[in-house]
Motif scaffolding. Structure first.
Motif, PDB file in Angstrom:
ATOM      1  N   MET A 191      43.282 108.464  18.774  1.00  0.00           N
ATOM      2  CA  MET A 191      42.320 107.395  19.087  1.00  0.00           C
ATOM      3  C   MET A 191      40.979 107.968  19.562  1.00  0.00           C
ATOM      4  SD  MET A 191      44.949 104.630  20.757  1.00  0.00           S
ATOM      5  CE  MET A 191      43.776 103.321  21.126  1.00  0.00           C
ATOM      6  N   VAL A 192      41.021 109.118  20.248  1.00  0.00           N
ATOM      7  CA  VAL A 192      39.764 109.748  20.688  1.00  0.00           C
ATOM      8  C   VAL A 192      38.903 110.063  19.462  1.00  0.00           C
ATOM      9  CG1 VAL A 192      38.763 111.820  21.723  1.00  0.00           C
ATOM     10  CG2 VAL A 192      40.707 110.696  22.830  1.00  0.00           C
ATOM     11  N   SER A 193      39.535 110.638  18.429  1.00  0.00           N
ATOM     12  CA  SER A 193      38.755 110.954  17.220  1.00  0.00           C
ATOM     13  C   SER A 193      38.244 109.684  16.547  1.00  0.00           C
ATOM     14  CB  SER A 193      39.605 111.749  16.227  1.00  0.00           C
ATOM     15  OG  SER A 193      39.849 113.027  16.761  1.00  0.00           O
ATOM     16  N   LEU A 194      39.044 108.627  16.596  1.00  0.00           N
ATOM     17  CA  LEU A 194      38.597 107.365  15.986  1.00  0.00           C
ATOM     18  C   LEU A 194      37.397 106.791  16.742  1.00  0.00           C
ATOM     19  CD1 LEU A 194      42.110 105.904  15.183  1.00  0.00           C
ATOM     20  CD2 LEU A 194      40.378 106.586  13.514  1.00  0.00           C
ATOM     21  N   VAL A 195      37.382 106.971  18.064  1.00  0.00           N
ATOM     22  CA  VAL A 195      36.204 106.536  18.838  1.00  0.00           C
ATOM     23  C   VAL A 195      34.988 107.316  18.364  1.00  0.00           C
ATOM     24  CG1 VAL A 195      35.130 106.605  21.139  1.00  0.00           C
ATOM     25  CG2 VAL A 195      37.487 105.798  20.892  1.00  0.00           C
ATOM     26  N   ASN A 196      35.165 108.627  18.200  1.00  0.00           N
ATOM     27  CA  ASN A 196      34.006 109.445  17.802  1.00  0.00           C
ATOM     28  C   ASN A 196      33.549 109.154  16.376  1.00  0.00           C
ATOM     29  OD1 ASN A 196      33.843 110.664  20.286  1.00  0.00           O
ATOM     30  ND2 ASN A 196      35.252 112.293  19.747  1.00  0.00           N
ATOM     31  N   LEU A 197      34.474 108.723  15.536  1.00  0.00           N
ATOM     32  CA  LEU A 197      34.100 108.391  14.152  1.00  0.00           C
ATOM     33  C   LEU A 197      33.481 107.009  14.037  1.00  0.00           C
ATOM     34  CD1 LEU A 197      37.146 109.576  12.031  1.00  0.00           C
ATOM     35  CD2 LEU A 197      34.785 110.269  11.712  1.00  0.00           C
ATOM     36  N   PHE A 198      34.129 106.023  14.686  1.00  0.00           N
ATOM     37  CA  PHE A 198      33.746 104.624  14.420  1.00  0.00           C
ATOM     38  C   PHE A 198      33.198 103.880  15.631  1.00  0.00           C
ATOM     39  CE2 PHE A 198      37.209 105.494  11.369  1.00  0.00           C
ATOM     40  CZ  PHE A 198      36.472 105.356  10.208  1.00  0.00           C
ATOM     41  N   ASP A 199      33.517 104.337  16.815  1.00  0.00           N
ATOM     42  CA  ASP A 199      33.122 103.642  18.041  1.00  0.00           C
ATOM     43  C   ASP A 199      33.320 102.126  17.889  1.00  0.00           C
ATOM     44  OD1 ASP A 199      32.079 102.953  20.485  1.00  0.00           O
ATOM     45  OD2 ASP A 199      29.992 103.086  19.831  1.00  0.00           O
ATOM     46  N   PRO A 200      34.556 101.697  17.611  1.00  0.00           N
ATOM     47  CA  PRO A 200      34.761 100.256  17.368  1.00  0.00           C
ATOM     48  C   PRO A 200      34.627  99.437  18.651  1.00  0.00           C
ATOM     49  CG  PRO A 200      36.881 101.362  17.517  1.00  0.00           C
ATOM     50  CD  PRO A 200      35.828 102.438  17.618  1.00  0.00           C
ATOM     51  N   GLU A 201      34.345  98.143  18.486  1.00  0.00           N
ATOM     52  CA  GLU A 201      34.356  97.256  19.647  1.00  0.00           C
ATOM     53  C   GLU A 201      35.758  97.164  20.217  1.00  0.00           C
ATOM     54  OE1 GLU A 201      31.878  94.219  17.347  1.00  0.00           O
ATOM     55  OE2 GLU A 201      32.407  93.169  19.205  1.00  0.00           O
ATOM     56  N   VAL A 202      36.729  97.145  19.278  1.00  0.00           N
ATOM     57  CA  VAL A 202      38.103  96.931  19.723  1.00  0.00           C
ATOM     58  C   VAL A 202      39.081  97.711  18.846  1.00  0.00           C
ATOM     59  CG1 VAL A 202      38.215  94.746  18.420  1.00  0.00           C
ATOM     60  CG2 VAL A 202      39.845  95.115  20.239  1.00  0.00           C
ATOM     61  N   PHE A 203      40.105  98.255  19.488  1.00  0.00           N
ATOM     62  CA  PHE A 203      41.269  98.767  18.758  1.00  0.00           C
ATOM     63  C   PHE A 203      42.311  97.662  18.755  1.00  0.00           C
ATOM     64  CE2 PHE A 203      39.796 103.051  20.025  1.00  0.00           C
ATOM     65  CZ  PHE A 203      39.967 103.728  18.824  1.00  0.00           C
ATOM     66  N   ILE A 204      42.908  97.418  17.603  1.00  0.00           N
ATOM     67  CA  ILE A 204      43.980  96.422  17.531  1.00  0.00           C
ATOM     68  C   ILE A 204      45.258  97.176  17.164  1.00  0.00           C
ATOM     69  CG2 ILE A 204      44.747  94.288  16.440  1.00  0.00           C
ATOM     70  CD1 ILE A 204      41.795  93.860  15.578  1.00  0.00           C
ATOM     71  N   ILE A 205      46.259  97.049  18.018  1.00  0.00           N
ATOM     72  CA  ILE A 205      47.491  97.812  17.810  1.00  0.00           C
ATOM     73  C   ILE A 205      48.589  96.876  17.323  1.00  0.00           C
ATOM     74  CG2 ILE A 205      49.139  99.430  18.868  1.00  0.00           C
ATOM     75  CD1 ILE A 205      46.310 100.459  19.159  1.00  0.00           C
ATOM     76  N   GLY A 206      49.107  97.169  16.128  1.00  0.00           N
ATOM     77  CA  GLY A 206      50.187  96.355  15.571  1.00  0.00           C
ATOM     78  C   GLY A 206      51.340  97.240  15.111  1.00  0.00           C
ATOM     79  N   GLY A 207      52.229  96.666  14.319  1.00  0.00           N
ATOM     80  CA  GLY A 207      53.400  97.416  13.848  1.00  0.00           C
ATOM     81  C   GLY A 207      54.517  97.362  14.876  1.00  0.00           C
ATOM     82  N   GLY A 208      55.679  97.893  14.500  1.00  0.00           N
ATOM     83  CA  GLY A 208      56.887  97.766  15.331  1.00  0.00           C
ATOM     84  C   GLY A 208      56.710  98.299  16.748  1.00  0.00           C
ATOM     85  N   VAL A 209      55.994  99.407  16.922  1.00  0.00           N
ATOM     86  CA  VAL A 209      55.875 100.010  18.262  1.00  0.00           C
ATOM     87  C   VAL A 209      55.084  99.094  19.201  1.00  0.00           C
ATOM     88  CG1 VAL A 209      55.177 102.067  19.567  1.00  0.00           C
ATOM     89  CG2 VAL A 209      56.051 102.318  17.251  1.00  0.00           C
ATOM     90  N   ALA A 210      54.233  98.236  18.625  1.00  0.00           N
ATOM     91  CA  ALA A 210      53.442  97.318  19.459  1.00  0.00           C
ATOM     92  C   ALA A 210      54.346  96.348  20.220  1.00  0.00           C
ATOM     93  CB  ALA A 210      52.443  96.549  18.605  1.00  0.00           C
ATOM     94  N   ALA A 211      55.601  96.219  19.771  1.00  0.00           N
ATOM     95  CA  ALA A 211      56.550  95.354  20.493  1.00  0.00           C
ATOM     96  C   ALA A 211      56.809  95.885  21.903  1.00  0.00           C
ATOM     97  CB  ALA A 211      57.863  95.246  19.712  1.00  0.00           C
ATOM     98  N   ALA A 212      56.438  97.138  22.175  1.00  0.00           N
ATOM     99  CA  ALA A 212      56.580  97.683  23.539  1.00  0.00           C
ATOM    100  C   ALA A 212      55.639  96.976  24.515  1.00  0.00           C
ATOM    101  CB  ALA A 212      56.310  99.183  23.545  1.00  0.00           C
ATOM    102  N   GLY A 213      54.657  96.230  24.010  1.00  0.00           N
ATOM    103  CA  GLY A 213      53.791  95.401  24.856  1.00  0.00           C
ATOM    104  C   GLY A 213      53.013  96.196  25.887  1.00  0.00           C
ATOM    105  N   ASP A 214      53.037  95.711  27.136  1.00  0.00           N
ATOM    106  CA  ASP A 214      52.249  96.342  28.202  1.00  0.00           C
ATOM    107  C   ASP A 214      52.668  97.783  28.473  1.00  0.00           C
ATOM    108  OD1 ASP A 214      50.675  94.192  28.570  1.00  0.00           O
ATOM    109  OD2 ASP A 214      51.808  93.369  30.257  1.00  0.00           O
ATOM    110  N   PHE A 215      53.922  98.082  28.180  1.00  0.00           N
ATOM    111  CA  PHE A 215      54.395  99.458  28.416  1.00  0.00           C
ATOM    112  C   PHE A 215      53.598 100.437  27.543  1.00  0.00           C
ATOM    113  CE2 PHE A 215      57.781 102.793  27.885  1.00  0.00           C
ATOM    114  CZ  PHE A 215      57.791 103.191  29.216  1.00  0.00           C
ATOM    115  N   LEU A 216      53.116  99.963  26.398  1.00  0.00           N
ATOM    116  CA  LEU A 216      52.259 100.765  25.526  1.00  0.00           C
ATOM    117  C   LEU A 216      50.786 100.587  25.913  1.00  0.00           C
ATOM    118  CD1 LEU A 216      51.757 102.421  22.855  1.00  0.00           C
ATOM    119  CD2 LEU A 216      51.716 100.231  21.674  1.00  0.00           C
TER     120      LEU A 216
END
Ligand code: BGC
Length: 313
Positions: free
Chosen positions: A247-272
């Protein structure tokens, strides 16, 4: 007006009947069994379509079928150019589906369509730029720039799962070593869990999986880490380290307003979410600048289905 969207995953085929507002009216699912020949998987895609169409009153009521595919997709030709986790190359999906169904068919990359759904009616609604990561069998990437999905000149533009995190690292299904998805997908958690089981069969992971490596899931590893098990916590911490490094590299490449996290691991919710939100700002190079928000996909695992259907609406 209804469309059917199908998220063709490395593990499951997840299908849904979607109306023109993007609402998911009903779902159906079956295992992909990706080791099968592609024709058999596409037969199941057609069967799921027919099954869901019945809920809407038949195929005549369906405007189109949209498919989210786990690979590089030439959206104009409806061609899946390469899908490493399925082992498919140069499949003319549009033509294949037309042999099976009397419907217009649209295809896109699975994470791109999930990002499309999130951008229209989920966590990315109203933002100009976002990076979506789907943490599943692989890592899917959806890049929203100026409110539009960026696919690159040759449809490889969002292949975030394949940027190199470790030189000479773990061998990826794409044939290259050290890809991000070898370290931060659900598969990475599963493989680390299996290794822990073989090293310590009587540990919590071994006991929960009854000694069977096939029973080790990403969810199991996450749950045991949440409970504080030592081995699972070590796996989870390593996982977070790699995910954040990417994600650090993605910030340096795109500097997005928001990261959106999906997929099965996102079911970990706040723990992630909590460790990502706390640690990312400390890891980026330019700590004085404002930081990207990090959100879970609000459409959850349905984002891929809804986004696929949106291709046809
Ligand atoms: C593929 C991507 C896909 C992702 C999630 C990666 O291995 O290269 O195209 O979006 O997995 O399925």
């Amino acid at each position: 007006m209804y469309a059917i969207g199908i998220d063709v995953g490395g593990t499951n085929l997840a299908a849904g009947l979607v109306d023109e507002t993007g609402a998911l009216l009903c779902r159906a699912e079956c295992p992909t069994c990706a080791e099968r020949h592609q024709n058999e998987v596409l037969d199941d895609v057609a069967a799921l379509t027919v099954q869901l169409a019945e809920q809407a009153g038949g195929l005549d009521e369906i405007t189109a079928l949209g498919l989210g595919l786990p690979g590089v997709v030439d959206v104009r030709r409806g061609e899946l150019i390469f899908a490493d986790n399925l082992g498919w190359q140069h499949v003319l999906i549009g033509e294949e589906m037309k042999k099976r169904l009397p419907l217009p068919v649209f295809a896109g990359n699975d994470a791109n369509v999930a990002a499309l759904a999130e951008a229209r009616c989920g966590a990315g609604k109203g933002v100009e730029s976002a990076v979506m990561l789907t943490l599943g069998t692989g890592i899917g990437g959806g890049i929203i720039l100026n409110g539009k999905i960026y696919t690159g000149a040759h449809y490889v533009g969002g292949e975030i799962g394949h940027f190199i995190l470790e030189t000479n690292g773990r061998l990826c299904n794409c044939g290259v070593r050290g890809c991000f998805e070898r370290y931060a997908s659900a598969t990475a958690l599963i493989l680390a869990g299996r290794k822990a089981l073989s090293e310590n069969p009587t540990g919590a992971i071994g006991r929960a999986a009854a000694g069977n490596p096939g029973e080790v899931t990403a969810r199991l590893v996450v749950e045991l880490a949440r409970e504080g098990d030592r081995q699972a916590t070590a796996i989870w911490e390593e996982y977070l380290h790699y995910l954040l490094t990417g994600m650090v590299s993605l910030v340096n490449l795109f500097d997005p307003e928001v990261f959106i996290i999906g997929g099965g691991v996102a079911a970990a919710g706040d723990f992630l979410l909590e460790p990502l939100r706390t640690r990312l700002p400390r890891m980026v190079s330019f700590t004085d600048a404002d930081q990207a928000r990090i959100e879970l996909a609000t459409l959850g695992n349905d984002a891929g289905i809804i986004g696929a259907a949106m291709l046809g609406l």
